[in-house]
Write a protein that holds these residues in place. Structure first.
Motif, PDB file in Angstrom:
ATOM      1  N   ALA A 188       1.013  -1.511  -0.053  1.00 34.37           N
ATOM      2  CA  ALA A 188       0.048  -0.025   0.046  1.00 34.37           C
ATOM      3  C   ALA A 188       0.825   1.387   0.021  1.00 34.37           C
ATOM      4  CB  ALA A 188      -0.840   0.004   0.986  1.00 34.37           C
ATOM      5  N   THR A 189       2.138   1.225   0.084  1.00 29.72           N
ATOM      6  CA  THR A 189       2.909   2.417   0.509  1.00 29.72           C
ATOM      7  C   THR A 189       3.608   2.496  -1.147  1.00 29.72           C
ATOM      8  OG1 THR A 189       3.608   1.882   2.697  1.00 29.72           O
ATOM      9  CG2 THR A 189       5.034   3.307   1.440  1.00 29.72           C
ATOM     10  N   ARG A 190       3.246   3.710  -1.642  1.00 34.47           N
ATOM     11  CA  ARG A 190       3.608   4.110  -2.908  1.00 34.47           C
ATOM     12  C   ARG A 190       5.151   4.679  -2.764  1.00 34.47           C
ATOM     13  NH1 ARG A 190       0.303   8.307  -6.750  1.00 34.47           N
ATOM     14  NH2 ARG A 190      -1.494   7.089  -5.793  1.00 34.47           N
ATOM     15  N   GLU A 191       6.128   4.008  -3.418  1.00 34.40           N
ATOM     16  CA  GLU A 191       7.628   4.361  -3.357  1.00 34.40           C
ATOM     17  C   GLU A 191       7.918   5.505  -4.404  1.00 34.40           C
ATOM     18  OE1 GLU A 191      11.728   2.311  -3.567  1.00 34.40           O
ATOM     19  OE2 GLU A 191      10.388   1.487  -5.042  1.00 34.40           O
ATOM     20  N   GLY A 192       7.728   5.233  -5.690  1.00 25.43           N
ATOM     21  CA  GLY A 192       8.144   6.208  -6.653  1.00 25.43           C
ATOM     22  C   GLY A 192       7.648   5.631  -8.201  1.00 25.43           C
ATOM     23  N   ALA A 193       8.086   6.083  -9.128  1.00 24.09           N
ATOM     24  CA  ALA A 193       7.994   5.565 -10.537  1.00 24.09           C
ATOM     25  C   ALA A 193       9.268   5.631 -11.162  1.00 24.09           C
ATOM     26  CB  ALA A 193       7.066   6.793 -11.210  1.00 24.09           C
ATOM     27  N   PHE A 194       8.993   4.914 -12.342  1.00 17.73           N
ATOM     28  CA  PHE A 194      10.316   4.814 -13.280  1.00 17.73           C
ATOM     29  C   PHE A 194       9.917   4.669 -14.762  1.00 17.73           C
ATOM     30  CE2 PHE A 194      11.023   2.790  -9.256  1.00 17.73           C
ATOM     31  CZ  PHE A 194      12.104   3.002  -8.786  1.00 17.73           C
ATOM     32  N   TRP A 195      10.697   5.380 -15.450  1.00 19.39           N
ATOM     33  CA  TRP A 195      10.541   5.460 -17.006  1.00 19.39           C
ATOM     34  C   TRP A 195      11.906   5.824 -17.723  1.00 19.39           C
ATOM     35  CZ3 TRP A 195       9.483   9.235 -13.357  1.00 19.39           C
ATOM     36  CH2 TRP A 195      10.255  10.388 -13.657  1.00 19.39           C
ATOM     37  N   GLY A 196      11.624   5.907 -19.083  1.00 22.24           N
ATOM     38  CA  GLY A 196      12.797   5.954 -19.848  1.00 22.24           C
ATOM     39  C   GLY A 196      13.082   4.836 -20.900  1.00 22.24           C
ATOM     40  N   ASN A 197      14.249   4.921 -21.646  1.00 22.25           N
ATOM     41  CA  ASN A 197      14.747   3.937 -22.709  1.00 22.25           C
ATOM     42  C   ASN A 197      16.368   3.555 -22.676  1.00 22.25           C
ATOM     43  OD1 ASN A 197      14.773   2.474 -25.072  1.00 22.25           O
ATOM     44  ND2 ASN A 197      13.497   3.919 -26.118  1.00 22.25           N
ATOM     45  N   LEU A 198      16.376   2.209 -22.366  1.00 24.12           N
ATOM     46  CA  LEU A 198      17.813   1.875 -22.423  1.00 24.12           C
ATOM     47  C   LEU A 198      18.225   1.438 -23.694  1.00 24.12           C
ATOM     48  CD1 LEU A 198      17.705  -0.356 -18.969  1.00 24.12           C
ATOM     49  CD2 LEU A 198      18.974   1.773 -19.526  1.00 24.12           C
ATOM     50  N   PHE A 199      17.291   1.168 -24.725  1.00 22.54           N
ATOM     51  CA  PHE A 199      17.648   0.731 -25.886  1.00 22.54           C
ATOM     52  C   PHE A 199      17.747   1.584 -26.994  1.00 22.54           C
ATOM     53  CE2 PHE A 199      15.087  -2.415 -23.567  1.00 22.54           C
ATOM     54  CZ  PHE A 199      15.823  -3.522 -23.923  1.00 22.54           C
ATOM     55  N   SER A 200      17.645   3.164 -26.775  1.00 26.96           N
ATOM     56  CA  SER A 200      17.729   4.341 -27.777  1.00 26.96           C
ATOM     57  C   SER A 200      19.281   4.438 -27.760  1.00 26.96           C
ATOM     58  CB  SER A 200      16.976   5.321 -27.092  1.00 26.96           C
ATOM     59  OG  SER A 200      17.568   5.819 -26.227  1.00 26.96           O
ATOM     60  N   ASP A 201      19.209   5.415 -28.949  1.00 28.40           N
ATOM     61  CA  ASP A 201      20.764   5.858 -29.146  1.00 28.40           C
ATOM     62  C   ASP A 201      21.417   6.400 -28.034  1.00 28.40           C
ATOM     63  OD1 ASP A 201      20.737   4.812 -31.529  1.00 28.40           O
ATOM     64  OD2 ASP A 201      20.014   6.642 -32.585  1.00 28.40           O
ATOM     65  N   THR A 202      20.471   7.423 -27.163  1.00 28.94           N
ATOM     66  CA  THR A 202      21.031   7.883 -26.105  1.00 28.94           C
ATOM     67  C   THR A 202      20.175   7.307 -24.782  1.00 28.94           C
ATOM     68  OG1 THR A 202      19.429   9.606 -26.322  1.00 28.94           O
ATOM     69  CG2 THR A 202      21.733  10.099 -27.175  1.00 28.94           C
TER      70      THR A 202
END
Length: 194
Positions: free
Chosen positions: A107-121
């Motif tokens: 029940a405890t919201r920690e955080g969020a994650f996003w991005g792209n490890l497969f892109s040129d950058t």
């Protein structure tokens, strides 16, 4: 692929990346086998777990699937390497839905994650929920919150911390599912702790 066969740290990191990527992308019915490093050649079998992109076995990931798998890898990252039970959720993915039992246990919201490890950058981003900061750190989870060294707060590898999720993200229609988008990305995974 060359790095996967190296016994030194570079090979360990590459094999860990593959293990996490396969775990996030493939479902439980799928697995891949890789030759082991060095002379031993002990094969490693990596099983799917989450199923965010099971079609990866048939061809390259679409940009959206790259972002989903990347968000999952980031959400599972743990600075200390100690396994921590968590709930990964997103209203935009059926694989990341959470039923009443899971919602109650985590029940405890920690955080969020996003991005792209497969892109040129390649880039990964995270934010944290200030009210959960101490709870997350007490459980050994410091990638969203940053690790407090006593002399300052440091990040977690390549994850770029963006601060409070309230300033980077918009809430999902169902608050128990976390965030719908962060910094323009809709491939976002919100983590919840016990």
């Amino acid at each position: 692929m060359r790095a996967l066969r190296i016994q030194a740290l570079e090979g360990v990191v590459s094999r860990d990346f593959i293990r996490y990527a396969v775990g996030c992308a493939l479902d439980r019915s799928q697995a891949i086998t890789l030759d082991g490093p060095g002379r031993a050649r002990v094969d490693a079998v990596h099983r799917g777990e989450v199923g965010l992109a099971p079609e990866w076995v048939d061809g390259p990931l679409s940009p959206a699937k790259q972002r989903w798998v990347s968000a999952c890898i980031a959400a599972r990252a743990n600075r200390t390497g100690v396994p921590v039970m968590l709930s990964m959720r997103s209203q935009a993915s059926a694989q990341l839905a959470a039923g009443p039992e899971e919602r109650g246990a985590f029940a405890t919201r920690e955080g969020a994650f996003w991005g792209n490890l497969f892109s040129d950058t390649p880039a990964l981003y995270t934010c944290h929920v200030p009210d959960s900061l101490e709870r997350a750190r007490a459980r050994g989870r410091s990638c969203a919150t940053g690790h407090d060294t006593g002399a300052g707060v440091v990040g977690c590898g390549t994850l770029q911390r963006t601060g409070d999720c309230a300033s980077a993200c918009s809430a999902a229609g169902d608050p128990a599912m976390g965030y719908a988008a962060c910094d323009g990305s809709t491939e976002v995974i919100t983590t919840f702790l016990e």
